[in-house]
Design a protein around this motif. Structure first.
Motif, PDB file in Angstrom:
ATOM      1  N   LEU A 269       0.835  -1.197   0.000  1.00 38.73           N
ATOM      2  CA  LEU A 269       0.000   0.000   0.000  1.00 38.73           C
ATOM      3  C   LEU A 269       0.870   1.247   0.000  1.00 38.73           C
ATOM      4  CD1 LEU A 269      -2.754  -1.110   2.541  1.00 38.73           C
ATOM      5  CD2 LEU A 269      -2.801  -1.233   0.039  1.00 38.73           C
ATOM      6  N   PRO A 270       0.403   2.334  -0.605  1.00 34.94           N
ATOM      7  CA  PRO A 270       1.237   3.541  -0.743  1.00 34.94           C
ATOM      8  C   PRO A 270       1.673   4.128   0.599  1.00 34.94           C
ATOM      9  CG  PRO A 270      -0.669   3.631  -2.208  1.00 34.94           C
ATOM     10  CD  PRO A 270      -0.875   2.446  -1.324  1.00 34.94           C
ATOM     11  N   SER A 271       0.837   4.063   1.614  1.00 37.69           N
ATOM     12  CA  SER A 271       1.152   4.715   2.880  1.00 37.69           C
ATOM     13  C   SER A 271       2.243   4.012   3.662  1.00 37.69           C
ATOM     14  CB  SER A 271      -0.114   4.811   3.743  1.00 37.69           C
ATOM     15  OG  SER A 271      -0.631   3.516   3.990  1.00 37.69           O
ATOM     16  N   THR A 272       2.537   2.757   3.328  1.00 39.27           N
ATOM     17  CA  THR A 272       3.504   1.996   4.114  1.00 39.27           C
ATOM     18  C   THR A 272       4.779   1.667   3.353  1.00 39.27           C
ATOM     19  OG1 THR A 272       2.397  -0.058   3.435  1.00 39.27           O
ATOM     20  CG2 THR A 272       1.700   0.935   5.507  1.00 39.27           C
ATOM     21  N   ILE A 273       4.880   2.052   2.102  1.00 34.14           N
ATOM     22  CA  ILE A 273       6.084   1.755   1.317  1.00 34.14           C
ATOM     23  C   ILE A 273       7.218   2.659   1.778  1.00 34.14           C
ATOM     24  CG2 ILE A 273       7.109   1.822  -0.986  1.00 34.14           C
ATOM     25  CD1 ILE A 273       4.417   1.018  -2.125  1.00 34.14           C
ATOM     26  N   ASP A 274       8.381   2.065   1.987  1.00 32.45           N
ATOM     27  CA  ASP A 274       9.563   2.822   2.424  1.00 32.45           C
ATOM     28  C   ASP A 274      10.086   3.658   1.260  1.00 32.45           C
ATOM     29  OD1 ASP A 274      11.748   3.819   3.662  1.00 32.45           O
ATOM     30  OD2 ASP A 274      12.803   1.903   3.913  1.00 32.45           O
ATOM     31  N   ALA A 275       9.968   4.973   1.390  1.00 29.38           N
ATOM     32  CA  ALA A 275      10.368   5.869   0.297  1.00 29.38           C
ATOM     33  C   ALA A 275      11.882   5.939   0.139  1.00 29.38           C
ATOM     34  CB  ALA A 275       9.804   7.270   0.533  1.00 29.38           C
ATOM     35  N   THR A 276      12.636   5.667   1.171  1.00 31.46           N
ATOM     36  CA  THR A 276      14.095   5.769   1.098  1.00 31.46           C
ATOM     37  C   THR A 276      14.708   4.649   0.279  1.00 31.46           C
ATOM     38  OG1 THR A 276      14.347   4.511   3.155  1.00 31.46           O
ATOM     39  CG2 THR A 276      14.121   6.902   3.337  1.00 31.46           C
ATOM     40  N   GLY A 277      14.028   3.513   0.213  1.00 27.15           N
ATOM     41  CA  GLY A 277      14.548   2.384  -0.542  1.00 27.15           C
ATOM     42  C   GLY A 277      15.655   1.629   0.159  1.00 27.15           C
ATOM     43  N   ASN A 278      15.830   1.879   1.469  1.00 20.95           N
ATOM     44  CA  ASN A 278      16.905   1.212   2.198  1.00 20.95           C
ATOM     45  C   ASN A 278      16.599  -0.256   2.452  1.00 20.95           C
ATOM     46  OD1 ASN A 278      18.409   3.568   2.333  1.00 20.95           O
ATOM     47  ND2 ASN A 278      17.388   4.247   4.223  1.00 20.95           N
ATOM     48  N   SER A 279      15.346  -0.617   2.515  1.00 22.46           N
ATOM     49  CA  SER A 279      14.971  -1.996   2.812  1.00 22.46           C
ATOM     50  C   SER A 279      13.971  -2.478   1.774  1.00 22.46           C
ATOM     51  CB  SER A 279      14.363  -2.102   4.217  1.00 22.46           C
ATOM     52  OG  SER A 279      13.187  -1.325   4.301  1.00 22.46           O
ATOM     53  N   VAL A 280      14.007  -3.775   1.555  1.00 25.94           N
ATOM     54  CA  VAL A 280      13.097  -4.409   0.612  1.00 25.94           C
ATOM     55  C   VAL A 280      12.022  -5.136   1.400  1.00 25.94           C
ATOM     56  CG1 VAL A 280      12.900  -6.047  -1.281  1.00 25.94           C
ATOM     57  CG2 VAL A 280      14.981  -4.684  -1.033  1.00 25.94           C
ATOM     58  N   SER A 281      10.762  -4.890   1.016  1.00 25.47           N
ATOM     59  CA  SER A 281       9.656  -5.521   1.728  1.00 25.47           C
ATOM     60  C   SER A 281       9.186  -6.751   0.970  1.00 25.47           C
ATOM     61  CB  SER A 281       8.501  -4.539   1.894  1.00 25.47           C
ATOM     62  OG  SER A 281       7.963  -4.193   0.621  1.00 25.47           O
ATOM     63  N   ALA A 282       8.348  -7.537   1.649  1.00 26.07           N
ATOM     64  CA  ALA A 282       7.797  -8.738   1.021  1.00 26.07           C
ATOM     65  C   ALA A 282       6.936  -8.371  -0.177  1.00 26.07           C
ATOM     66  CB  ALA A 282       6.986  -9.525   2.050  1.00 26.07           C
ATOM     67  N   GLY A 283       6.166  -7.301  -0.081  1.00 24.94           N
ATOM     68  CA  GLY A 283       5.317  -6.892  -1.188  1.00 24.94           C
ATOM     69  C   GLY A 283       6.115  -6.480  -2.412  1.00 24.94           C
ATOM     70  N   GLN A 284       7.215  -5.771  -2.192  1.00 28.00           N
ATOM     71  CA  GLN A 284       8.043  -5.355  -3.318  1.00 28.00           C
ATOM     72  C   GLN A 284       8.681  -6.562  -4.006  1.00 28.00           C
ATOM     73  OE1 GLN A 284      10.654  -2.677  -1.302  1.00 28.00           O
ATOM     74  NE2 GLN A 284       9.376  -0.877  -1.676  1.00 28.00           N
ATOM     75  N   LEU A 285       9.091  -7.560  -3.207  1.00 28.89           N
ATOM     76  CA  LEU A 285       9.661  -8.771  -3.796  1.00 28.89           C
ATOM     77  C   LEU A 285       8.618  -9.511  -4.630  1.00 28.89           C
ATOM     78  CD1 LEU A 285      11.805 -10.093  -0.803  1.00 28.89           C
ATOM     79  CD2 LEU A 285      12.654  -9.233  -2.993  1.00 28.89           C
ATOM     80  N   LEU A 286       7.378  -9.562  -4.130  1.00 33.03           N
ATOM     81  CA  LEU A 286       6.325 -10.253  -4.882  1.00 33.03           C
ATOM     82  C   LEU A 286       6.017  -9.515  -6.188  1.00 33.03           C
ATOM     83  CD1 LEU A 286       3.869 -11.299  -2.015  1.00 33.03           C
ATOM     84  CD2 LEU A 286       5.454 -12.747  -3.287  1.00 33.03           C
ATOM     85  N   CYS A 287       5.958  -8.203  -6.130  1.00 31.95           N
ATOM     86  CA  CYS A 287       5.705  -7.447  -7.367  1.00 31.95           C
ATOM     87  C   CYS A 287       6.862  -7.599  -8.351  1.00 31.95           C
ATOM     88  CB  CYS A 287       5.484  -5.975  -7.036  1.00 31.95           C
ATOM     89  SG  CYS A 287       3.864  -5.636  -6.324  1.00 31.95           S
ATOM     90  N   GLY A 288       8.091  -7.607  -7.795  1.00 32.81           N
ATOM     91  CA  GLY A 288       9.240  -7.798  -8.672  1.00 32.81           C
ATOM     92  C   GLY A 288       9.231  -9.158  -9.336  1.00 32.81           C
ATOM     93  N   GLY A 289       8.861 -10.200  -8.585  1.00 28.31           N
ATOM     94  CA  GLY A 289       8.784 -11.524  -9.179  1.00 28.31           C
ATOM     95  C   GLY A 289       7.613 -11.656 -10.135  1.00 28.31           C
ATOM     96  N   LEU A 290       6.537 -10.905  -9.872  1.00 30.60           N
ATOM     97  CA  LEU A 290       5.340 -11.011 -10.711  1.00 30.60           C
ATOM     98  C   LEU A 290       5.592 -10.483 -12.122  1.00 30.60           C
ATOM     99  CD1 LEU A 290       2.337 -11.855 -10.395  1.00 30.60           C
ATOM    100  CD2 LEU A 290       1.835  -9.460  -9.885  1.00 30.60           C
ATOM    101  N   PHE A 291       6.469  -9.494 -12.251  1.00 28.25           N
ATOM    102  CA  PHE A 291       6.688  -8.868 -13.552  1.00 28.25           C
ATOM    103  C   PHE A 291       8.116  -9.078 -14.067  1.00 28.25           C
ATOM    104  CE2 PHE A 291       3.608  -6.048 -11.254  1.00 28.25           C
ATOM    105  CZ  PHE A 291       2.481  -6.590 -11.846  1.00 28.25           C
ATOM    106  N   SER A 292       8.795 -10.090 -13.544  1.00 25.74           N
ATOM    107  CA  SER A 292      10.147 -10.387 -14.034  1.00 25.74           C
ATOM    108  C   SER A 292      10.063 -11.186 -15.334  1.00 25.74           C
ATOM    109  CB  SER A 292      10.927 -11.166 -12.974  1.00 25.74           C
ATOM    110  OG  SER A 292      10.414 -12.482 -12.851  1.00 25.74           O
ATOM    111  N   THR A 293      11.225 -11.436 -15.900  1.00 25.51           N
ATOM    112  CA  THR A 293      11.277 -12.189 -17.157  1.00 25.51           C
ATOM    113  C   THR A 293      11.283 -13.694 -16.943  1.00 25.51           C
ATOM    114  OG1 THR A 293      13.696 -12.030 -17.092  1.00 25.51           O
ATOM    115  CG2 THR A 293      12.501 -10.309 -18.306  1.00 25.51           C
TER     116      THR A 293
END
Length: 870
Positions: free
Chosen positions: A317-341
């Motif tokens: 969700l937008p309100s909880t995403i870390d804007a600094t990018g220092n850490s990777v969350s479970a949601g970001q990993l799932l989205c990255g895997g969902l649209f990878s090659t």
């Protein structure tokens, strides 16, 4: 060379066939097996060891038949269990191998072996051999334990109730240096992990699995497994099996799932274990089996875990995403895997995200808020739109199957998500185009999933979009696809071979990545929706309206049912609390009733003893008086009794003294009255003195009456004290026979403790009240003494006045006598002069005067007597 291998295979087969024939001949006579069991009991090594080997061979050749013979033999299984206690390792180890063959696929023998203390003995052997560092003996024991526990709910419960799960924790204690593991250690640890999975398998009864999961958490076994999970240098196959084991230990158990969410990897900075595992899942360089294990672990973490689902979705969700990018969350990993090659990463990420939405309508709505930045300069698109965009791009079959399963899970039972999906004008034409085409067998699975997605869009459509109402979508299907064709394409899913394989068990197990097409939970959704969608396609608009009304009614009914379920749940909790309180009060009531019954019996015993002592009172009074000064019973010394007696005697003496004082006062008053009566009828001064004395006497009489009333009260108190004294004497007399006989005293003293203590308290209270009354009487006596002193002073004064009056009276009498003499002399002179003197009249008058005077004195005496009597 090939010919030689074939020859060896044929010869081995012939040997097996020959052994099977000999075994069949041997066991035809059951007495042969019974005799062999008897020989196994012999302690002689040369008899026992060959017997064990022969029996093991018989079980290998004809297992079920030999098992049945041993089962019906008296103490057959128990005889073989004694082999584990043999001090000779050769016989003990071969005994383990024998029990392995004996317990294969025979639940009855497994139960008997378990209740013959097999768990305790096998765990002791494993500990003695060094746990996972042990040799092949540990491996054999673990295989035997698996035979006893696998698919045997009775033995699993016995294993848990016997606290044997706690003894498994030392198996998984690994050191910091995990390099150079021997092949035997890897095998042992692999079997140990499988044994844990046997206890928490999803195929076990839910209650049994849940209790084992809780036991593993409380004893620290789960924590130990998580330590291995995050350790470095662990072999790949052990790490994979550990992930699968942790998955089933936490599956559906909220406590274990919460603990797993709190585990961090030993990295800098520390990362949650879930994030580390997801990084391995979406990494195409990781082994395929490891990626499948991580997916299974993530699915088990989210299974019936709405809290965990919410935490995963919240990272998107937008309100909880870390804007600094220092850490990777479970949601970001799932989205990255969902649209990878990588198509496998696409499929795993889609299935993982679908599990985050499983049976959670709230999260399905929240996920619609997720926006993705696809490229620089272009506006962000929703996650739902991005999924449909990738579908339309014609990616790999595995990727499209994963995305379609995600969309079907997302849109099912969520009308708002259906509306968002239909709002994109390209989605419906794409689905109808995919379903209508005649493609090859590889595309049939995609066509079936597209038909399912379109059917979900019809079944869960709330008719909020005018162009995509239910009726219009049905008409579109009928015109472009055909109802029969649509139903046929929908049936492609359940008829697929990979669908049937995935529906068997929750764990994803595939021989190759290309076979990963279906998820176990998704097969349940297909089974649920296939029938209702087929019916919805053939329904008319009127039937749809009726169905809508029925749905609304059902929703209202469901709301009412939900409300009442909540009320019933609350009432059940209250009822449970009340039941617990009732049980507590019932137990307390039973205890109190038992106590009351015991006390009633004790009181009855005391009453009987008291009546018996009263009877013995009259007989033993003298005996008590002779020994009363030296006895002591139950802490009561006879000095207290003698003290009470002395106080009674003092009160008696004081009473007698007061009575003597009253008698003295009565005599004084009588003397005063008599002295007053002697005055007679004299002059006015004497009468005035007499009346003054009478007034003082009246005052004294009133005070006397008051003293008499006080004396009566004191007499009543003394009577009361005398009664208490008699009661005390009765108690002493009752206690004396007990004191006379030491044996009888010892027997009855404990029973009279309570009553005598109560009597002592009463006597002390009485003594206290008597002391208070004594003080009051002292005050009254002092007041009466002062009154007597005043009366005595008045009496002395009256006596002085009476003495003065008597003196004056005497003087008057002397004067009267002188006057009489003078008058007589004058009369004589008058007679000498010849004057007649009336002596008789004078005499009569004098006599009359004397009589009158005497009458007055008698009347005064009578009045005095009456006054004294009053």
């Amino acid at each position: 060379m090939l010919f030689f291998a074939v020859t060896e295979e044929n010869s081995a087969k012939q040997v097996d066939d020959l052994g099977s024939q000999f075994t069949e001949i041997f066991i035809k006579q059951q007495e042969n097996v019974t005799l062999l069991l008897t020989l196994v009991e012999e302690f002689d090594f040369h008899v026992r060891w060959p017997g064990v080997k022969l029996l093991t061979s018989l079980l290998k050749q004809q297992g079920p038949q030999v098992q049945q013979i041993i089962l019906v033999s008296p103490m057959g299984v128990s005889r073989l269990m004694d082999l584990l206690a043999d001090s000779r390792e050769v016989i003990r180890n071969d005994g383990v191998l024998l029990l392995q063959q004996l317990t294969k696929s025979n639940a009855a023998i497994q139960k008997i072996v378990a209740f013959e203390n097999a768990f305790e003995r096998l765990l002791d052997i494993i500990t003695e051999e060094g746990n996972s560092d042990g040799g092949i003996v540990v491996e054999d024991c673990l295989i035997l334990l698996q035979n006893l526990l696998k698919n045997n709910n009775s033995n699993q419960n016995f294993f848990k109730e016997g606290s044997y799960i706690q003894r498994m924790k030392p198996w998984f204690e690994v050191g910091d240096d995990n390099c150079g593991w021997s092949a035997q250690k890897v095998t042992n640890l692999h079997l140990m992990l499988q044994l844990v999975r046997v206890l928490v398998s999803p195929t076990n009864p839910p209650g049994a699995t849940s209790s084992c999961q809780k036991a593993m958490f409380h004893c620290g076994l789960l924590q130990q497994l998580c330590t291995i999970l995050m350790a470095t240098g662990v072999p790949a196959d052990i790490l994979t099996e550990t992930i699968n084991t942790v998955s089933e230990v936490i599956r559906g158990c909220q406590t274990n799932q919460d603990y797993f969410a709190s585990v961090n990897a030993p990295s800098s900075p520390p990362r949650p274990a879930i994030v580390v595992l997801l990084m391995s899942m979406v990494n195409e360089r990781q082994p395929f089996v490891l990626r499948c294990a991580v997916l299974y672990c993530f699915q088990c973490f989210l299974y019936k875990n709405q809290k965990g689902q919410g935490e995963i979705v919240s990272t998107l969700l937008p309100s909880t995403i870390d804007a600094t990018g220092n850490s990777v969350s479970a949601g970001q990993l799932l989205c990255g895997g969902l649209f990878s090659t990588d198509s496998l990463s696409n499929w795993c990420a889609a299935v993982a995200l679908a599990h985050a939405l499983q049976e959670n309508a709230t999260l399905k709505e929240q996920l619609l808020r997720v926006q993705l930045a696809t490229s620089i300069g272009n506006p962000p698109v929703s996650l739902l739109q991005q999924c449909t965009n990738i579908l339309s791009q014609g990616s790999k079959v595995q990727t499209r199957v994963g995305l379609l399963m995600l969309l079907c899970t997302w849109l099912s039972n969520c009308s708002i998500a259906v509306t968002h999906f239909l709002h994109n004008p390209a989605n419906v034409p794409f689905l109808t185009g995919q379903i209508a085409e005649n493609l090859g067998e590889e595309e049939q699975l995609v066509q079936g999933l597209c038909a399912l997605l379109l059917g979900i869009s019809i079944y869960y459509n709330d008719n909020s979009l005018e162009n995509y109402r239910k009726e219009k979508l049905k008409q579109l299907i009928e015109k472009r696809i055909g109802r029969e064709n649509f139903i046929e394409k929908l049936g492609f899913i359940s008829k697929h071979e990979l669908y049937s394989r995935a529906a068997q068990k929750p764990q994803p197990s595939f021989s190759s990545p290309d076979h990963m097409m279906f998820d176990h939970e998704f097969t349940k959704l297909v089974k649920e929706l296939e029938g209702v969608i087929s019916k919805a396609i053939y329904k008319s608009s009127e039937e749809d309206k009726k169905e809508e009304e029925v749905k609304k009614t059902l929703e209202q009914h469901d709301n009412i049912v939900t409300h009442y379920k909540k009320v019933i749940r609350e009432q059940d909790q209250e009822l449970e609390e009340l039941k617990q309180r009732i049980n507590t009060l019932t137990s307390q009531n039973e205890q109190l009733q038992a106590t009351v019954t015991q006390q009633v019996s004790q009181i009855q015993q005391h009453k009987d003893q008291y009546n018996l002592l009263k009877v013995q009172l009259g007989k033993d009074t003298q005996h008590h008086n002779s020994h009363g000064d030296t006895l002591q019973m139950n802490g009561i010394q006879t000095e207290e009794v003698s003290k009470l007696r002395e106080e009674l005697e003092e009160w008696k003496n004081k009473h007698e003294l007061l009575q003597g004082q009253l008698k003295e006062k009565d005599s004084v008053i009588e003397k005063l009255n008599s002295s007053q009566l002697e005055m007679g009828a004299t002059e006015q001064s004497l009468q005035t003195s007499r009346f003054g004395g009478l007034e003082h006497s009246n005052e004294l009489q009133k005070e006397l009456e008051m003293l008499r009333s006080q004396i009566q009260l004191q007499s009543a108190e003394i009577s009361k004290l005398q009664m208490e004294n008699q009661k005390l004497q009765m108690m002493n007399a009752a206690a004396d026979p007990l004191l006379g006989d030491s044996g009888a005293t010892a027997a009855t003293s404990s029973e009279l403790d309570g009553r005598l203590e109560q009597e002592i308290k009463e006597l002390k209270n009485q003594v206290k009240s008597l002391s208070e009354e004594k003080e009051a009487l002292k005050q009254q006596l002092d007041s009466s003494t002062s009154t007597v002193a005043i009366l005595q002073e008045k009496n002395t004064k009256l006596q002085r006045e009476l003495a003065e009056s008597k003196k004056e009276q005497d003087d008057l009498l002397v004067l009267l006598a002188d006057q009489d003499q003078t008058i007589s002399a004058q009369k004589m002179k008058l007679k000498d002069f010849g004057v007649a003197v009336e002596d008789e009249d004078d005499t009569e008058s004098g006599d009359q005067g004397d009589e009158d005077e005497d009458g007055d004195e008698e009347e005064q005496d009578e009045n005095a007597v009456c006054y004294h009597e009053n």
